[in-house]
Design a protein around this motif. Structure first.
Motif, PDB file in Angstrom:
ATOM      1  N   LEU A 171      -2.333  -5.982   0.678  1.00  0.00           N
ATOM      2  CA  LEU A 171      -3.275  -4.895   0.945  1.00  0.00           C
ATOM      3  C   LEU A 171      -2.665  -3.556   0.560  1.00  0.00           C
ATOM      4  O   LEU A 171      -1.443  -3.389   0.567  1.00  0.00           O
ATOM      5  N   GLU A 172      -3.538  -2.585   0.277  1.00  0.00           N
ATOM      6  CA  GLU A 172      -3.097  -1.195   0.173  1.00  0.00           C
ATOM      7  C   GLU A 172      -4.127  -0.325   0.885  1.00  0.00           C
ATOM      8  O   GLU A 172      -5.316  -0.662   0.930  1.00  0.00           O
ATOM      9  N   PHE A 173      -3.655   0.799   1.465  1.00  0.00           N
ATOM     10  CA  PHE A 173      -4.565   1.684   2.183  1.00  0.00           C
ATOM     11  C   PHE A 173      -4.025   3.099   2.124  1.00  0.00           C
ATOM     12  O   PHE A 173      -2.842   3.330   2.387  1.00  0.00           O
ATOM     13  N   ASN A 174      -4.878   4.044   1.751  1.00  0.00           N
ATOM     14  CA  ASN A 174      -4.521   5.455   1.693  1.00  0.00           C
ATOM     15  C   ASN A 174      -5.071   6.134   2.946  1.00  0.00           C
ATOM     16  O   ASN A 174      -6.291   6.246   3.114  1.00  0.00           O
ATOM     17  N   SER A 175      -4.179   6.587   3.819  1.00  0.00           N
ATOM     18  CA  SER A 175      -4.618   7.172   5.088  1.00  0.00           C
ATOM     19  C   SER A 175      -5.224   8.560   4.916  1.00  0.00           C
ATOM     20  O   SER A 175      -5.831   9.092   5.848  1.00  0.00           O
ATOM     21  N   GLU A 176      -5.057   9.170   3.733  1.00  0.00           N
ATOM     22  CA  GLU A 176      -5.679  10.471   3.468  1.00  0.00           C
ATOM     23  C   GLU A 176      -7.146  10.302   3.081  1.00  0.00           C
ATOM     24  O   GLU A 176      -8.015  11.013   3.571  1.00  0.00           O
ATOM     25  N   THR A 177      -7.399   9.348   2.189  1.00  0.00           N
ATOM     26  CA  THR A 177      -8.777   9.126   1.726  1.00  0.00           C
ATOM     27  C   THR A 177      -9.507   8.081   2.572  1.00  0.00           C
ATOM     28  O   THR A 177     -10.716   7.888   2.406  1.00  0.00           O
ATOM     29  N   LEU A 178      -8.772   7.412   3.453  1.00  0.00           N
ATOM     30  CA  LEU A 178      -9.321   6.334   4.296  1.00  0.00           C
ATOM     31  C   LEU A 178      -9.947   5.234   3.443  1.00  0.00           C
ATOM     32  O   LEU A 178     -11.022   4.714   3.744  1.00  0.00           O
TER      33      LEU A 178
END
Length: 206
Positions: free
Chosen positions: A171-178
């Motif tokens: 998985l990958e997740f960008n906490s800025e762009t959600l």
């Protein structure tokens, strides 16, 4: 709709391991399993003879409780895994791991699987730009998971911005762009619960 209504911490004690059902509480000193690891009930500390069937049943219950799945649905995952190529036990765990509520939890959007299930139920999550409110939705490689745009100002999501989140390599997740993405199918090594899936397969193969 049926749901599990037992006390979360009691379920961990019954299975003899942490199932991480209460989010941050499970890693704090308030964790009931840490304070009282014996089985729940008046005779919880008594030594009992465990049969082969008992071991198999406990392993199945552990997985069901950890992921918040009821028997009918769990059985369907097993039956689908049998039809797939490869090792049945690993196929079954991969299917369960790819549930949308679990993916939301793994990405750190929800602090526990039950909270993540509620987030999905309330329609806060989109998959490939479309709102999905079914927690059991199975994601595929390449799917884009994100918090719905008009929900990003909710306090629970604002707290995620800029946060460093540790998650599996599939998985990958960008906490800025959600926004996150499914990079690959989960492998057996990506599942951190101490599960002996061969016992579950033996139970269903009886």
């Amino acid at each position: 709709m049926a749901k599990l209504i037992g006390a979360d911490c009691r379920q961990c004690r019954r299975e003899g391991c942490k199932l991480f059902l209460k989010g941050e509480r499970c890693t704090s000193k308030k964790c009931a399993f840490e304070r009282r690891p014996s089985l729940p009930g008046q005779h919880g500390s008594a030594r009992k003879r465990v049969t082969e069937y008992g071991l198999q049943l406990r392993e199945k219950q552990k997985v069901k409780r950890a992921y918040g799945i009821l028997e009918k649905q769990f059985r369907r995952y097993y039956e689908e895994a049998v039809r797939m190529k490869g090792i049945t036990g690993e196929n079954m765990l991969s299917l369960i791991e790819r549930r949308l509520d679990n993916v939301v939890y793994r990405m750190g959007i929800g602090s526990s699987r039950s909270e993540s299930r509620q987030i999905v139920n309330h329609g806060h999550i989109t998959v490939n730009g479309k709102r999905v409110n079914v927690p059991s939705f199975i994601v595929k490689v390449g799917d884009v998971i994100e918090v719905k745009e008009n929900k990003r100002e909710l306090e629970m999501f604002k707290q995620l911005k800029g946060m460093k989140i540790v998650m599996p390599k599939w998985l990958e997740f960008n906490s800025e762009t959600l926004k996150g993405k499914i990079l690959a199918l989960p492998t057996r090594e990506d599942i951190d619960l101490g599960i002996k899936e061969h016992l579950i397969i033996e139970l269903y193969s009886r």
